[in-house]
Each structure stands twice: as structure tokens, then as C-alpha cells.
Write a protein that holds these residues in place. Structure first.
Motif, PDB file in Angstrom:
ATOM      1  N   GLY A   1      10.371  10.424  14.115  1.00 44.79           N
ATOM      2  CA  GLY A   1      10.790   9.850  12.841  1.00 44.79           C
ATOM      3  C   GLY A   1      10.858   8.337  12.906  1.00 44.79           C
ATOM      4  N   MET A   2      11.427   7.822  14.005  1.00 44.17           N
ATOM      5  CA  MET A   2      11.513   6.369  14.168  1.00 44.17           C
ATOM      6  C   MET A   2      10.126   5.746  14.244  1.00 44.17           C
ATOM      7  SD  MET A   2      14.666   5.735  16.821  1.00 44.17           S
ATOM      8  CE  MET A   2      14.210   3.999  16.937  1.00 44.17           C
ATOM      9  N   ALA A   3       9.244   6.367  15.014  1.00 49.33           N
ATOM     10  CA  ALA A   3       7.898   5.822  15.185  1.00 49.33           C
ATOM     11  C   ALA A   3       7.159   5.760  13.852  1.00 49.33           C
ATOM     12  CB  ALA A   3       7.119   6.675  16.186  1.00 49.33           C
ATOM     13  N   VAL A   4       7.255   6.827  13.079  1.00 48.59           N
ATOM     14  CA  VAL A   4       6.570   6.863  11.782  1.00 48.59           C
ATOM     15  C   VAL A   4       7.179   5.838  10.830  1.00 48.59           C
ATOM     16  CG1 VAL A   4       6.167   8.289   9.735  1.00 48.59           C
ATOM     17  CG2 VAL A   4       5.762   9.221  12.015  1.00 48.59           C
ATOM     18  N   MET A   5       8.501   5.723  10.817  1.00 47.60           N
ATOM     19  CA  MET A   5       9.141   4.746   9.938  1.00 47.60           C
ATOM     20  C   MET A   5       8.651   3.334  10.252  1.00 47.60           C
ATOM     21  SD  MET A   5      13.156   3.702   9.458  1.00 47.60           S
ATOM     22  CE  MET A   5      13.169   2.760  11.003  1.00 47.60           C
ATOM     23  N   PHE A   6       8.577   3.007  11.545  1.00 43.42           N
ATOM     24  CA  PHE A   6       8.127   1.670  11.919  1.00 43.42           C
ATOM     25  C   PHE A   6       6.634   1.496  11.649  1.00 43.42           C
ATOM     26  CE2 PHE A   6      11.853   1.745  15.017  1.00 43.42           C
ATOM     27  CZ  PHE A   6      12.629   0.910  14.234  1.00 43.42           C
ATOM     28  N   TYR A   7       5.844   2.520  11.957  1.00 40.76           N
ATOM     29  CA  TYR A   7       4.399   2.387  11.755  1.00 40.76           C
ATOM     30  C   TYR A   7       4.047   2.249  10.279  1.00 40.76           C
ATOM     31  CZ  TYR A   7      -0.594   2.906  12.271  1.00 40.76           C
ATOM     32  OH  TYR A   7      -1.946   2.666  12.229  1.00 40.76           O
ATOM     33  N   LEU A   8       4.825   2.893   9.432  1.00 37.65           N
ATOM     34  CA  LEU A   8       4.547   2.795   7.998  1.00 37.65           C
ATOM     35  C   LEU A   8       4.777   1.380   7.460  1.00 37.65           C
ATOM     36  CD1 LEU A   8       5.824   6.199   6.544  1.00 37.65           C
ATOM     37  CD2 LEU A   8       3.461   5.396   6.782  1.00 37.65           C
ATOM     38  N   GLN A   9       5.410   0.519   8.254  1.00 35.30           N
ATOM     39  CA  GLN A   9       5.520  -0.880   7.835  1.00 35.30           C
ATOM     40  C   GLN A   9       4.163  -1.569   7.926  1.00 35.30           C
ATOM     41  OE1 GLN A   9       8.437  -1.429   6.341  1.00 35.30           O
ATOM     42  NE2 GLN A   9       8.760   0.665   7.079  1.00 35.30           N
ATOM     43  N   LEU A  10       3.323  -1.136   8.885  1.00 31.04           N
ATOM     44  CA  LEU A  10       1.943  -1.617   8.917  1.00 31.04           C
ATOM     45  C   LEU A  10       1.202  -1.156   7.670  1.00 31.04           C
ATOM     46  CD1 LEU A  10       2.715  -1.455  12.092  1.00 31.04           C
ATOM     47  CD2 LEU A  10       0.252  -1.219  12.440  1.00 31.04           C
ATOM     48  N   VAL A  11       1.397   0.119   7.343  1.00 27.76           N
ATOM     49  CA  VAL A  11       0.734   0.691   6.176  1.00 27.76           C
ATOM     50  C   VAL A  11       1.194  -0.020   4.904  1.00 27.76           C
ATOM     51  CG1 VAL A  11       0.375   2.807   4.837  1.00 27.76           C
ATOM     52  CG2 VAL A  11       0.516   2.921   7.339  1.00 27.76           C
ATOM     53  N   ALA A  12       2.504  -0.295   4.824  1.00 27.92           N
ATOM     54  CA  ALA A  12       3.043  -0.983   3.645  1.00 27.92           C
ATOM     55  C   ALA A  12       2.421  -2.367   3.494  1.00 27.92           C
ATOM     56  CB  ALA A  12       4.562  -1.097   3.755  1.00 27.92           C
ATOM     57  N   GLN A  13       2.267  -3.073   4.601  1.00 25.29           N
ATOM     58  CA  GLN A  13       1.674  -4.409   4.531  1.00 25.29           C
ATOM     59  C   GLN A  13       0.215  -4.340   4.103  1.00 25.29           C
ATOM     60  OE1 GLN A  13       2.802  -7.220   4.315  1.00 25.29           O
ATOM     61  NE2 GLN A  13       1.344  -8.746   5.067  1.00 25.29           N
ATOM     62  N   GLU A  14      -0.479  -3.290   4.526  1.00 28.47           N
ATOM     63  CA  GLU A  14      -1.871  -3.122   4.096  1.00 28.47           C
ATOM     64  C   GLU A  14      -1.946  -2.741   2.619  1.00 28.47           C
ATOM     65  OE1 GLU A  14      -6.099  -3.046   4.521  1.00 28.47           O
ATOM     66  OE2 GLU A  14      -4.400  -4.142   5.375  1.00 28.47           O
ATOM     67  N   PHE A  15      -1.053  -1.853   2.176  1.00 32.01           N
ATOM     68  CA  PHE A  15      -0.998  -1.529   0.749  1.00 32.01           C
ATOM     69  C   PHE A  15      -0.676  -2.780  -0.067  1.00 32.01           C
ATOM     70  CE2 PHE A  15       0.258   3.255   1.304  1.00 32.01           C
ATOM     71  CZ  PHE A  15      -1.010   3.505   1.800  1.00 32.01           C
ATOM     72  N   HIS A  16       0.157  -3.636   0.495  1.00 30.25           N
ATOM     73  CA  HIS A  16       0.500  -4.914  -0.142  1.00 30.25           C
ATOM     74  C   HIS A  16      -0.771  -5.750  -0.337  1.00 30.25           C
ATOM     75  CE1 HIS A  16       2.894  -8.949   0.279  1.00 30.25           C
ATOM     76  NE2 HIS A  16       2.586  -8.701  -0.973  1.00 30.25           N
ATOM     77  N   ARG A  17      -1.598  -5.779   0.696  1.00 32.56           N
ATOM     78  CA  ARG A  17      -2.854  -6.535   0.589  1.00 32.56           C
ATOM     79  C   ARG A  17      -3.733  -5.963  -0.522  1.00 32.56           C
ATOM     80  NH1 ARG A  17      -8.172  -6.469   2.498  1.00 32.56           N
ATOM     81  NH2 ARG A  17      -7.890  -4.452   3.545  1.00 32.56           N
ATOM     82  N   TRP A  18      -3.818  -4.650  -0.599  1.00 33.98           N
ATOM     83  CA  TRP A  18      -4.642  -4.035  -1.643  1.00 33.98           C
ATOM     84  C   TRP A  18      -4.164  -4.433  -3.032  1.00 33.98           C
ATOM     85  CZ3 TRP A  18      -4.959   1.853  -0.010  1.00 33.98           C
ATOM     86  CH2 TRP A  18      -5.555   1.939   1.259  1.00 33.98           C
ATOM     87  N   SER A  19      -2.844  -4.548  -3.202  1.00 32.75           N
ATOM     88  CA  SER A  19      -2.304  -4.853  -4.533  1.00 32.75           C
ATOM     89  C   SER A  19      -2.629  -6.268  -4.980  1.00 32.75           C
ATOM     90  CB  SER A  19      -0.785  -4.619  -4.549  1.00 32.75           C
ATOM     91  OG  SER A  19      -0.102  -5.620  -3.815  1.00 32.75           O
ATOM     92  N   HIS A  20      -3.072  -7.117  -4.038  1.00 34.73           N
ATOM     93  CA  HIS A  20      -3.480  -8.481  -4.387  1.00 34.73           C
ATOM     94  C   HIS A  20      -4.998  -8.648  -4.385  1.00 34.73           C
ATOM     95  CE1 HIS A  20       0.374 -10.605  -4.598  1.00 34.73           C
ATOM     96  NE2 HIS A  20       0.781  -9.816  -3.624  1.00 34.73           N
ATOM     97  N   THR A  21      -5.704  -7.575  -4.136  1.00 36.84           N
ATOM     98  CA  THR A  21      -7.161  -7.630  -4.054  1.00 36.84           C
ATOM     99  C   THR A  21      -7.779  -7.177  -5.371  1.00 36.84           C
ATOM    100  OG1 THR A  21      -7.040  -7.113  -1.688  1.00 36.84           O
ATOM    101  CG2 THR A  21      -9.169  -6.788  -2.777  1.00 36.84           C
ATOM    102  N   PRO A  22      -8.732  -7.925  -5.912  1.00 40.87           N
ATOM    103  CA  PRO A  22      -9.403  -7.475  -7.138  1.00 40.87           C
ATOM    104  C   PRO A  22      -9.918  -6.051  -6.970  1.00 40.87           C
ATOM    105  CG  PRO A  22     -10.052  -9.723  -6.620  1.00 40.87           C
ATOM    106  CD  PRO A  22      -9.241  -9.236  -5.450  1.00 40.87           C
ATOM    107  N   PRO A  23      -9.638  -5.167  -7.924  1.00 39.98           N
ATOM    108  CA  PRO A  23     -10.021  -3.753  -7.795  1.00 39.98           C
ATOM    109  C   PRO A  23     -11.501  -3.542  -7.468  1.00 39.98           C
ATOM    110  CG  PRO A  23      -8.555  -4.037  -9.653  1.00 39.98           C
ATOM    111  CD  PRO A  23      -8.869  -5.416  -9.162  1.00 39.98           C
TER     112      PRO A  23
END
Length: 275
Positions: free
Chosen positions: A165-187
Motif C-alpha cells: 500500500g505504501m509503495a503504490v501510494m508513493f509511486y502514484l505520485q509519479l503518475v500524478a505528476q505525469e497526469f499533471h503534465r498531460w493536463s497542460h499539453t494541447p490535446p
């Protein structure tokens, strides 16, 4: 009939509004494709993708998968590992918001340990388009590097399911940052599967994150899926305002969001009335 602006046009409007916040410091030009060229706001930052960045990101990924596999192997059935992973996903959403809120509002480049993150998130408000020019490894490798020792500590101190659970919670912060990048990228520059994830609400939707990029940047901090923002931002919870008021009552530190007097007033109204 007036047509609504497209997502790309809304992104460009948001970027131009960000430039207007500090027009003397930021005068970006546009590339041949019409996109604003990246502006690096932190000394030592780079858009280059190095082999080391890829190795760090890969190591974090392999450790996460290994810890999750261990949890399923060590458990008598899939129930507890699955419950641990489900809990981790919810915790990861809140963690992404808490870290974003904290680094948006407190600290600076000189802050020990997290200074680079503070400067990165605060500088991002001035040049939000820059993140869209980063590669996956360049975008997430610093977070990946931070997750590795945390995952190892969890592996050593916790049960297999808790460590997963801890590993997934921390790893999903990488995923969140990548999703963040997508939200600033022209579709148009995203793949169809990326746009589908956004539209399904699995990845941070464009419109959800757009709501954050308006001064004083006081809402919509969660950047994994953004699904909890409505609950965390609104009454009666007002989580971020309550935390700001608590910190202020403890040490007198005002967050950057309090530059707007309305945000400050709302936060202070959450404190118990003095008798």
C-alpha cells in the motif's frame, strides 16, 4: 451563435494570463508550431532527458511492482492485498493534494529537503506551459528518486500488504505528476488513450486542473484524478483553509494563498471563536 473556446485555446488563454502575472520576468516566444517555448524558472533545471533519469524511474517502477507481487505471494488470498491497493489509491489522491498545497503555499528554493519542489510548484504558476515540453522521465525522476528509500523503509518495517500500500501510494505520485503534465499539453499532442483516460476521469481532466490555475491558486490541489477536490475544497470540510488556519495559529506563518483577503478571511473563520 458564439462558439466555446477549444481546450487548446483555453490552455493558451491560461498561459497568457500566467505571463501577465510577471510580464517583466517572462517574455517567452513561440516556436514554429505556435506553442510557447519553455521557460525554466529554477537554477539548475533542465529539459534534457538523461540516461540516469530513466534508470531512476525504472528502479522505482520495478521496486513498486516487486513489493506488490510480494504482498499477493505472501497472502493467503487476494482480498487483503486488493484492499491495501484500493486504500493506497485513495491515499495517493489526498497525498498529491497535500503536497501540492504545501509546496504552493509555503517554503522556497532555500527550504531544506523540499526546496526544489517548493520553487518548482510556485514557479509553475508563472510558466505553466513548460511542463508540457518535458519527457516522462524528465518530469517524474525527482519524485521517483524520493520514493525509493521510502519504499525500502516500508518494506523493512511493515507487513507485506501494508508495504504494498505504501509503495503504490508513493509511486502514484509519479503518475500524478505525469497526469499533471498531460493536463497542460494541447490535446492534439496527446495520444487517444491519454485523452480517453482524461475523459473517463482516471487521469486528471483538463478542465479540473484549469480550475486551479487562477490566482490565488487556492483550490483544486489534487492532481491524480482530481475527484476529491470538490469535497476537500468546499464546506463543511474546507481542508486546506483549516490547515492554513491551524498553521497560522501555531507559528503565525501565512500561506501565499492569503494574498487574497477573502481566502484569509475564510480560513480564519474556521478557527474556534475566542471567548
Amino acid at each position: 451563435q458564439v462558439s466555446l473556446p477549444t481546450a487548446a485555446e483555453q490552455l493558451d488563454q491560461m498561459d497568457m494570463a500566467a505571463i501577465a502575472l510577471d510580464p517583466k520576468s517572462f517574455r517567452p516566444s513561440r516556436g514554429h508550431d505556435g506553442r510557447l517555448l519553455p521557460v525554466l524558472t529554477i537554477p539548475g533545471d533542465t529539459l534534457e532527458t538523461t540516461q540516469l533519469m530513466g534508470v531512476i524511474t525504472t528502479v522505482s517502477t520495478v521496486i513498486t511492482l516487486s513489493i506488490v507481487a510480494r504482498a499477493f505471494t505472501c497472502s493467503s488470498g487476494p482480498l487483503f492485498p486488493l484492499l491495501s491497493l484500493a486504500t493506497a489509491c485513495a491515499a495517493a489522491e489526498i497525498f498529491s493534494g497535500a503536497f501540492h498545497w504545501a509546496t504552493d503555499n509555503y517554503g522556497s528554493l532555500k527550504t531544506p529537503i523540499v526546496g526544489f519542489a517548493c520553487a518548482a510548484f510556485q514557479g509553475h504558476h508563472l510558466a505553466p506551459w513548460t511542463i508540457s515540453h518535458r519527457s516522462f522521465a524528465n518530469n517524474v525522476h525527482k519524485i521517483a528518486f524520493a520514493t525509493i528509500p521510502l519504499m525500502i523503509v516500508g518494506l523493512l518495517l511493515c507487513s507485506p500488504c501494508a508495504a504494498a500500500g505504501m509503495a503504490v501510494m508513493f509511486y502514484l505520485q509519479l503518475v500524478a505528476q505525469e497526469f499533471h503534465r498531460w493536463s497542460h499539453t494541447p490535446p492534439a499532442l496527446l495520444s487517444k488513450w491519454q485523452r480517453n483516460l482524461q475523459q473517463a476521469g482516471i487521469a486528471l481532466p483538463f478542465a479540473e486542473h484549469m480550475a486551479h490555475h487562477s490566482p490565488p491558486f487556492d483550490k483544486h490541489y489534487c492532481i491524480l484524478t482530481g475527484r476529491l477536490n470538490g469535497v476537500l475544497d468546499s464546506e463543511p470540510l474546507l481542508l486546506w483553509r483549516r490547515l492554513e488556519a491551524l498553521i497560522y495559529s501555531f507559528n503565525g506563518q501565512e500561506p501565499l494563498s492569503w494574498k487574497d483577503s477573502r481566502v484569509k478571511q475564510l480560513a480564519l473563520s474556521t478557527l474556534p471563536a475566542k471567548r
